[in-house]
Design an enzyme around this catalytic site. Structure first.
Site, PDB file in Angstrom:
ATOM      1  N   VAL A   1      48.256  66.213  23.707  1.00 22.12           N
ATOM      2  CA  VAL A   1      48.610  64.810  24.007  1.00 22.12           C
ATOM      3  C   VAL A   1      49.778  64.357  23.123  1.00 22.12           C
ATOM      4  CG1 VAL A   1      46.955  63.720  22.391  1.00 22.12           C
ATOM      5  CG2 VAL A   1      47.603  62.557  24.514  1.00 22.12           C
ATOM      6  N   ASP A   2      49.885  64.932  21.942  1.00 24.97           N
ATOM      7  CA  ASP A   2      51.008  64.614  21.026  1.00 24.97           C
ATOM      8  C   ASP A   2      52.331  64.956  21.722  1.00 24.97           C
ATOM      9  OD1 ASP A   2      51.656  65.662  17.551  1.00 24.97           O
ATOM     10  OD2 ASP A   2      52.355  63.953  18.722  1.00 24.97           O
TER      11      ASP A   2
ATOM     12  N   ASP B   1      46.104  60.445  32.605  1.00 24.55           N
ATOM     13  CA  ASP B   1      47.164  60.787  31.638  1.00 24.55           C
ATOM     14  C   ASP B   1      47.452  59.544  30.801  1.00 24.55           C
ATOM     15  OD1 ASP B   1      50.660  61.859  32.112  1.00 24.55           O
ATOM     16  OD2 ASP B   1      49.532  61.221  30.343  1.00 24.55           O
ATOM     17  N   ILE B   2      47.214  59.625  29.530  1.00 32.10           N
ATOM     18  CA  ILE B   2      47.350  58.445  28.644  1.00 32.10           C
ATOM     19  C   ILE B   2      48.790  57.938  28.611  1.00 32.10           C
ATOM     20  CG2 ILE B   2      47.827  59.645  26.452  1.00 32.10           C
ATOM     21  CD1 ILE B   2      45.735  57.675  25.179  1.00 32.10           C
TER      22      ILE B   2
ATOM     23  N   ASN C   1      49.271  65.295  14.205  1.00 37.53           N
ATOM     24  CA  ASN C   1      48.927  66.082  13.009  1.00 37.53           C
ATOM     25  C   ASN C   1      49.557  65.381  11.805  1.00 37.53           C
ATOM     26  OD1 ASN C   1      51.693  67.109  12.528  1.00 37.53           O
ATOM     27  ND2 ASN C   1      51.343  68.124  14.484  1.00 37.53           N
TER      28      ASN C   1
ATOM     29  N   SER D   1      40.823  65.136  18.551  1.00 37.96           N
ATOM     30  CA  SER D   1      40.319  66.366  17.916  1.00 37.96           C
ATOM     31  C   SER D   1      39.611  67.330  18.859  1.00 37.96           C
ATOM     32  CB  SER D   1      39.349  66.044  16.756  1.00 37.96           C
ATOM     33  OG  SER D   1      40.073  65.664  15.608  1.00 37.96           O
ATOM     34  N   THR D   2      39.455  66.987  20.144  1.00 34.67           N
ATOM     35  CA  THR D   2      38.653  67.863  21.027  1.00 34.67           C
ATOM     36  C   THR D   2      39.483  68.942  21.718  1.00 34.67           C
ATOM     37  OG1 THR D   2      38.931  66.418  22.941  1.00 34.67           O
ATOM     38  CG2 THR D   2      37.036  65.985  21.505  1.00 34.67           C
ATOM     39  N   GLY D   3      40.771  69.037  21.409  1.00 39.51           N
ATOM     40  CA  GLY D   3      41.600  70.102  22.000  1.00 39.51           C
ATOM     41  C   GLY D   3      41.872  71.174  20.968  1.00 39.51           C
TER      42      GLY D   3
ATOM     43  N   TYR E   1      42.126  71.031  17.938  1.00 38.96           N
ATOM     44  CA  TYR E   1      41.304  70.920  16.706  1.00 38.96           C
ATOM     45  C   TYR E   1      39.840  71.288  16.936  1.00 38.96           C
ATOM     46  CZ  TYR E   1      45.165  68.916  13.976  1.00 38.96           C
ATOM     47  OH  TYR E   1      46.352  68.714  13.299  1.00 38.96           O
TER      48      TYR E   1
HETATM   49  N1  APR Z   1      46.460  62.249  28.364  1.00 39.26           N
HETATM   50  C1  APR Z   1      45.201  62.150  27.872  1.00 39.26           C
HETATM   51  N2  APR Z   1      44.576  63.132  27.193  1.00 39.26           N
HETATM   52  C2  APR Z   1      45.263  64.283  27.022  1.00 39.26           C
HETATM   53  C3  APR Z   1      46.584  64.470  27.494  1.00 39.26           C
HETATM   54  C4  APR Z   1      47.176  63.394  28.194  1.00 39.26           C
HETATM   55  N3  APR Z   1      48.429  63.463  28.685  1.00 39.26           N
HETATM   56  N4  APR Z   1      46.982  65.743  27.144  1.00 39.26           N
HETATM   57  C5  APR Z   1      45.949  66.305  26.499  1.00 39.26           C
HETATM   58  N5  APR Z   1      44.914  65.442  26.422  1.00 39.26           N
HETATM   59  C6  APR Z   1      43.588  65.628  25.830  1.00 39.26           C
HETATM   60  C7  APR Z   1      43.089  67.040  25.655  1.00 39.26           C
HETATM   61  O1  APR Z   1      42.585  67.565  26.873  1.00 39.26           O
HETATM   62  C8  APR Z   1      41.987  66.816  24.631  1.00 39.26           C
HETATM   63  O2  APR Z   1      40.802  66.380  25.285  1.00 39.26           O
HETATM   64  O3  APR Z   1      43.642  65.123  24.518  1.00 39.26           O
HETATM   65  C9  APR Z   1      42.524  65.645  23.796  1.00 39.26           C
HETATM   66  C10 APR Z   1      43.004  66.023  22.393  1.00 39.26           C
HETATM   67  O4  APR Z   1      43.548  67.338  22.435  1.00 39.26           O
HETATM   68  P1  APR Z   1      44.884  67.725  21.622  1.00 39.26           P
HETATM   69  O5  APR Z   1      46.036  67.043  22.235  1.00 39.26           O
HETATM   70  O6  APR Z   1      44.901  69.210  21.507  1.00 39.26           O
HETATM   71  O7  APR Z   1      44.687  67.059  20.176  1.00 39.26           O
HETATM   72  P2  APR Z   1      43.743  67.498  18.965  1.00 39.26           P
HETATM   73  O8  APR Z   1      42.603  68.349  19.402  1.00 39.26           O
HETATM   74  O9  APR Z   1      43.453  66.218  18.238  1.00 39.26           O
HETATM   75  O10 APR Z   1      44.702  68.423  18.099  1.00 39.26           O
HETATM   76  C11 APR Z   1      45.795  67.811  17.467  1.00 39.26           C
HETATM   77  O11 APR Z   1      47.321  69.334  18.462  1.00 39.26           O
HETATM   78  O12 APR Z   1      49.085  68.803  19.778  1.00 39.26           O
HETATM   79  C12 APR Z   1      48.726  69.123  18.500  1.00 39.26           C
HETATM   80  O13 APR Z   1      50.342  67.971  17.141  1.00 39.26           O
HETATM   81  C13 APR Z   1      48.980  67.994  17.533  1.00 39.26           C
HETATM   82  O14 APR Z   1      48.580  69.371  15.647  1.00 39.26           O
HETATM   83  C14 APR Z   1      48.026  68.351  16.442  1.00 39.26           C
HETATM   84  C15 APR Z   1      46.816  68.890  17.206  1.00 39.26           C
END
Ligand code: APR
Length: 175
Positions: free
Chosen positions: A34-35, A11-12, A25, A118-120, A122
């Site tokens: 993660v945001d 967990d970051i 975003n 971007s791997t979640g 997005y």
């Molecule tokens: N620690 C580390 N990595 C995490 C955590 C955490 N606590 N929570 C989620 N992740 C990972 C996800 O599993 C994924 O591999 O972070 C990566 C990025 O996923 P997202 O958080 O969905 O971000 P992204 O794909 O860049 O999409 C960004 O999602 O949350 C919204 O506001 C954000 O609109 C923006 C979009």
């Protein structure tokens, strides 16, 4: 070089580094993934400072304090939404990593942790994203300004994500 890039599962928000990177975003007003985790852990002052930044373009990065997080700074970057790969997504993802590293150097951070940008939500293919991330980080650490960074940690939220990054590192930085 190889000990300056570390791949970890976790967990970051509990990383003990100078700066953690947020996959935000363009509004910088928070979200899910993660945001959401970073904003929850950092407290309400984070979004209050983000409001003063006027948003962030995809591929760019902006820095705030870390507040209740153990890291001194949060570097907010915006990765591209995956649209099939021919709308500049690879270049924009690389730019998000590079601009985040530039912001870390500017802030004086010597250790930095990245999520898999971007791997979640997005939907960027994780294998492709990991290679872009590792290649961008290696190029930056080899360059002049990269000498100010002691360690980059890629903090993966799943075993599968760890495997993608390990494979990318093995391919791009053969031991
Ligand atoms: N620690 C580390 N990595 C995490 C955590 C955490 N606590 N929570 C989620 N992740 C990972 C996800 O599993 C994924 O591999 O972070 C990566 C990025 O996923 P997202 O958080 O969905 O971000 P992204 O794909 O860049 O999409 C960004 O999602 O949350 C919204 O506001 C954000 O609109 C923006 C979009």
């Amino acid at each position: 070089m190889e000990n300056r890039i570390v791949i970890a599962e976790g967990d970051i928000t509990i990383e003990q580094v100078d700066a953690i990177v947020n996959a935000a975003n363009e509004s910088l007003l928070g979200g899910g993934g993660v945001d959401g985790a970073i904003h929850r852990a950092s407290g309400p002052e984070l979004v209050a400072e983000c409001r003063t930044l006027g948003g962030c373009r995809t591929g760019d990065a902006k820095t705030t304090k870390g507040y209740l997080l153990s890291s001194k700074w949060v570097i907010h970057t915006v990765g591209p939404v995956w649209r099939g790969g021919s709308s500049g997504e690879p270049e924009l993802l690389s730019s998000a990593y590079r601009r985040s590293l530039e912001e870390a150097v500017r802030a004086g951070a010597r250790t930095i942790a990245f999520p898999a940008i971007s791997t979640g939500v997005y939907r960027f293919p994780p294998g492709k994203a990991a290679k872009i991330a590792v290649r961008t980080i290696i190029d930056f650490l080899k360059a002049e300004q990269g000498q100010n960074i002691d360690q980059v940690r890629l903090v993966c939220f799943s075993r599968a994500s760890v495997d993608c990054h390990r494979a990318a590192l093995k391919e791009l930085l053969p031991a």
